[in-house]
Enzyme design. Structure first.
Site, PDB file in Angstrom:
ATOM      1  N   TYR A  74       0.832  -1.207   0.000  1.00 17.08           N
ATOM      2  CA  TYR A  74       0.000   0.000   0.000  1.00 17.08           C
ATOM      3  C   TYR A  74       0.865   1.256   0.000  1.00 17.08           C
ATOM      4  O   TYR A  74       0.530   2.250  -0.651  1.00 17.08           O
ATOM      5  CB  TYR A  74      -0.925  -0.003   1.225  1.00 17.08           C
ATOM      6  CG  TYR A  74      -1.915   1.141   1.216  1.00 17.08           C
ATOM      7  CD1 TYR A  74      -3.145   1.018   0.581  1.00 17.08           C
ATOM      8  CD2 TYR A  74      -1.620   2.357   1.832  1.00 17.08           C
ATOM      9  CE1 TYR A  74      -4.041   2.065   0.551  1.00 17.08           C
ATOM     10  CE2 TYR A  74      -2.497   3.415   1.804  1.00 17.08           C
ATOM     11  CZ  TYR A  74      -3.726   3.268   1.163  1.00 17.08           C
ATOM     12  OH  TYR A  74      -4.613   4.328   1.137  1.00 17.08           O
ATOM     13  N   PHE A  91      -8.622  21.003 -25.489  1.00 13.26           N
ATOM     14  CA  PHE A  91      -8.933  19.587 -25.528  1.00 13.26           C
ATOM     15  C   PHE A  91     -10.111  19.370 -24.598  1.00 13.26           C
ATOM     16  O   PHE A  91     -10.263  20.063 -23.583  1.00 13.26           O
ATOM     17  CB  PHE A  91      -7.756  18.697 -25.122  1.00 13.26           C
ATOM     18  CG  PHE A  91      -8.098  17.231 -25.247  1.00 13.26           C
ATOM     19  CD1 PHE A  91      -8.343  16.681 -26.492  1.00 13.26           C
ATOM     20  CD2 PHE A  91      -8.230  16.425 -24.135  1.00 13.26           C
ATOM     21  CE1 PHE A  91      -8.718  15.349 -26.631  1.00 13.26           C
ATOM     22  CE2 PHE A  91      -8.592  15.094 -24.257  1.00 13.26           C
ATOM     23  CZ  PHE A  91      -8.842  14.558 -25.512  1.00 13.26           C
ATOM     24  N   THR A  92     -10.955  18.400 -24.921  1.00  8.91           N
ATOM     25  CA  THR A  92     -12.242  18.253 -24.254  1.00  8.91           C
ATOM     26  C   THR A  92     -12.128  18.140 -22.735  1.00  8.91           C
ATOM     27  O   THR A  92     -12.723  18.929 -21.997  1.00  8.91           O
ATOM     28  CB  THR A  92     -12.970  17.028 -24.816  1.00  8.91           C
ATOM     29  OG1 THR A  92     -12.088  15.895 -24.777  1.00  8.91           O
ATOM     30  CG2 THR A  92     -13.394  17.271 -26.262  1.00  8.91           C
ATOM     31  N   ASP A 146       0.546  19.454 -21.272  1.00  9.89           N
ATOM     32  CA  ASP A 146      -0.216  18.215 -21.382  1.00  9.89           C
ATOM     33  C   ASP A 146       0.672  17.316 -22.233  1.00  9.89           C
ATOM     34  O   ASP A 146       0.621  17.355 -23.455  1.00  9.89           O
ATOM     35  CB  ASP A 146      -1.567  18.473 -22.057  1.00  9.89           C
ATOM     36  CG  ASP A 146      -2.317  17.187 -22.380  1.00  9.89           C
ATOM     37  OD1 ASP A 146      -1.800  16.092 -22.058  1.00  9.89           O
ATOM     38  OD2 ASP A 146      -3.410  17.257 -22.962  1.00  9.89           O
ATOM     39  N   LYS A 149      -1.082   6.895 -23.614  1.00 12.90           N
ATOM     40  CA  LYS A 149      -0.651   7.204 -24.977  1.00 12.90           C
ATOM     41  C   LYS A 149       0.858   6.932 -25.105  1.00 12.90           C
ATOM     42  O   LYS A 149       1.272   5.804 -25.258  1.00 12.90           O
ATOM     43  CB  LYS A 149      -0.985   8.656 -25.345  1.00 12.90           C
ATOM     44  CG  LYS A 149      -2.475   8.896 -25.626  1.00 12.90           C
ATOM     45  CD  LYS A 149      -3.243   9.147 -24.364  1.00 12.90           C
ATOM     46  CE  LYS A 149      -4.619   9.725 -24.609  1.00 12.90           C
ATOM     47  NZ  LYS A 149      -5.392   9.902 -23.368  1.00 12.90           N
ATOM     48  N   ARG A 159     -14.785  14.585 -34.056  1.00 11.26           N
ATOM     49  CA  ARG A 159     -14.079  15.683 -33.404  1.00 11.26           C
ATOM     50  C   ARG A 159     -14.547  16.976 -34.079  1.00 11.26           C
ATOM     51  O   ARG A 159     -13.903  17.492 -34.983  1.00 11.26           O
ATOM     52  CB  ARG A 159     -12.557  15.519 -33.519  1.00 11.26           C
ATOM     53  CG  ARG A 159     -11.951  14.595 -32.466  1.00 11.26           C
ATOM     54  CD  ARG A 159     -12.153  15.154 -31.107  1.00 11.26           C
ATOM     55  NE  ARG A 159     -11.542  14.381 -30.019  1.00 11.26           N
ATOM     56  CZ  ARG A 159     -12.158  14.099 -28.896  1.00 11.26           C
ATOM     57  NH1 ARG A 159     -13.419  14.441 -28.725  1.00 11.26           N
ATOM     58  NH2 ARG A 159     -11.554  13.462 -27.916  1.00 11.26           N
ATOM     59  N   PHE A 207     -20.057  14.120 -26.091  1.00 13.11           N
ATOM     60  CA  PHE A 207     -19.674  13.246 -27.199  1.00 13.11           C
ATOM     61  C   PHE A 207     -19.514  11.788 -26.770  1.00 13.11           C
ATOM     62  O   PHE A 207     -19.634  10.880 -27.580  1.00 13.11           O
ATOM     63  CB  PHE A 207     -18.394  13.743 -27.876  1.00 13.11           C
ATOM     64  CG  PHE A 207     -17.169  13.719 -27.001  1.00 13.11           C
ATOM     65  CD1 PHE A 207     -16.309  12.637 -27.019  1.00 13.11           C
ATOM     66  CD2 PHE A 207     -16.864  14.792 -26.176  1.00 13.11           C
ATOM     67  CE1 PHE A 207     -15.172  12.610 -26.222  1.00 13.11           C
ATOM     68  CE2 PHE A 207     -15.731  14.783 -25.376  1.00 13.11           C
ATOM     69  CZ  PHE A 207     -14.885  13.687 -25.397  1.00 13.11           C
TER      70      PHE A 207
END
Length: 472
Positions: A85, A137-138, A228, A271, A395, A462
């Site tokens: 933990y 970006f969303t 980001d 990613k 998009r 979306f």
């Protein structure tokens, strides 16, 4: 001179094909379905490709997030997960990898990038402050607005034109930043959010030269830069290929230089880092690090696991080293270029130049007979699935959502269908199937009807919105 895997080779000595820098050990069978079956499934899904079941999809280009194929080394690392933990040794492996490759001193793991965005926005934004970004970006904008901040677009105008060939459409327009400071004042700006390989612009990179100018501007005004960093390695590759002075320089070094201009980053490891789940916050700001550690305990888990199993942190750590291998990242981007070249040569309107993680089809030009309020990108994504079982995503106006003040649809200039290529998953024969489906649809594009929205969630619509075809 000849074309090899989507690019032209000018080397007079070695003109042979460049293969993927890996071999396949494990395969997952794909299921082909009939056109009638797919027509029924897209109707059941409300013409939203997010609501399709994976088992009904043939080639899945919905996203590159968490869909990469992990290496044998990463899978081996998962067997060495320390599930303590507190103080898992895998956390310290992750911390060391981030410090070495990205160059940031402090690391806080999170279960994925969205959690890193949430914590960063809540800690750094005061109500009413602006967050300039090189296009929205969303999820990033959603977290800014949930913290009662205001998104401000500072990307160059060329990014809003899909046909413009500018090699670095992710660049920041410094005049727009100056205008914001002049009109609102420096204290009205929380931080500058920069995305390498801007997703909503078509996976477009910024240049190192522009980044240096932006960093100098930020230092002058005392405004921190937060990356980001989701697709920063792809941006580093484009700098290597396109920017004078970087040819032949290892991607690993270019990435480290890029990150040196920021105070920190949020990261979706799903990613670049080549894993199926995970993310982190990295920073050189000790005060922010202490605050982030406190908040991650409330929302995610202890600061040495942040909602992740030890085995997941180990896979991320190993993926960080794998992602900066020059042969790997060249192969990854070349496959995207290959699909883009096939569509371009057939006259399909796409975002130019082809980006790093996806080919973006320009639905406005593809379905020029449909007005934007009939959701042409959503309609095209649905039609592509029915034609071939290929799943892409919208998009455009649906992703842009509604203005929180007026309640009206935001109307972005870009109305795109994103064909996102997972890393190390598909071959170029799969890309040929995708290309042939797009080409076939383009020949009968006038038959594609617009859609009307029949269910609209209040947040990030979306993902879950539902549609019906408009009856002539």
């Amino acid at each position: 001179m000849r074309r090899v895997q989507g690019r032209e080779r000018k080397d007079p000595v070695d003109k042979r094909t460049i293969a993927e820098p890996y071999k396949i050990k494990v395969v997952e069978p794909l299921r082909a379905t009939t056109r009638d079956y797919r027509a029924e499934k897209i109707r059941e899904a409300g013409y939203n490709t997010f609501l399709l079941r994976s088992e009904d999809v043939y080639i899945d280009l919905l996203t590159d997030s968490g869909t990469s194929a992990m290496s044998d080394n990463q899978w081996a690392g998962m067997m060495l997960g320390d599930e303590a933990y507190a103080g898992s040794r895998n956390f310290y492996h992750l911390e060391a990898a981030v410090q070495e490759i990205y160059g940031f001193r402090y690391v806080v793991p999170t279960h994925q990038g969205r959690a890193a965005e949430h914590i960063t926005s809540q800690l750094r934004i005061k109500p009413g402050q602006y967050v300039p970004m090189n296009m929205y970006f969303t999820t990033t904008r959603e977290h800014v607005e949930l913290a009662h901040g205001i998104f401000y677009d500072c990307i160059i105008d060329e990014a809003h034109d899909p046909a413009n060939p500018h090699p670095f459409k992710g660049n920041v327009d410094l005049a727009k930043l100056d205008r914001l400071v002049q009109e609102k004042g420096r204290d009205a700006i929380a931080y500058l959010s920069l995305a390498p390989c801007v997703n909503m612009a078509g996976g477009q990179p910024f240049s190192m030269g522009n980044l240096r100018q932006v960093a100098a501007w930020a230092r002058r005004h005392g405004i921190p830069i937060i990356f980001d960093a989701t697709r920063a390695v792809e941006n580093a590759y484009f700098i290597q290929q396109r920017e004078p002075g970087y040819a032949g320089k290892p991607v690993r070094e270019i990435l480290r230089e890029m990150m040196s201009y920021g105070e920190g980053c949020t990261m979706s490891s799903k990613k670049d880092n080549l894993v199926n789940i995970g993310g982190f916050i990295a920073t050189n700001n000790e005060e922010f690090f202490v605050q982030a550690k406190e908040m991650v305990v409330v929302y995610e888990g202890l600061h040495t696991y942040g909602g992740l199993a030890g085995r997941d942190m180990e896979a991320i750590a190993r993926g960080i080293y794998e992602m900066v291998d020059d042969a790997y990242i060249a192969s990854r981007v070349r496959q995207v270029e290959y699909l883009g070249s096939r569509l371009r040569e057939a006259g399909i309107p796409i975002v130019e130049p082809v980006g790093g993680h996806a080919v973006f089809v320009d639905a406005k030009r593809f379905l020029s007979h449909l007005p934007q309020e009939e959701f042409p990108a959503q309609a095209l994504a649905a039609a592509l699935y029915v034609d071939s079982g290929v799943r892409g995503m919208e998009r455009g106006i649906v992703s842009a959502g509604r203005d929180p003040v007026t309640g009206e649809h935001r109307r972005p200039k870009l109305e795109l269908v994103r064909l996102t290529i997972p890393r190390r998953v598909y071959t170029n024969l799969h890309m040929d199937v995708v290309a042939e489906s797009c080409i076939a649809l383009y020949g009968e594009r006038r038959a594609i009807r617009g859609l009307k929205m029949v269910y609209e969630p209040k947040k990030l619509r979306f993902f879950q919105a539902r549609f019906e075809p408009i009856v002539p």
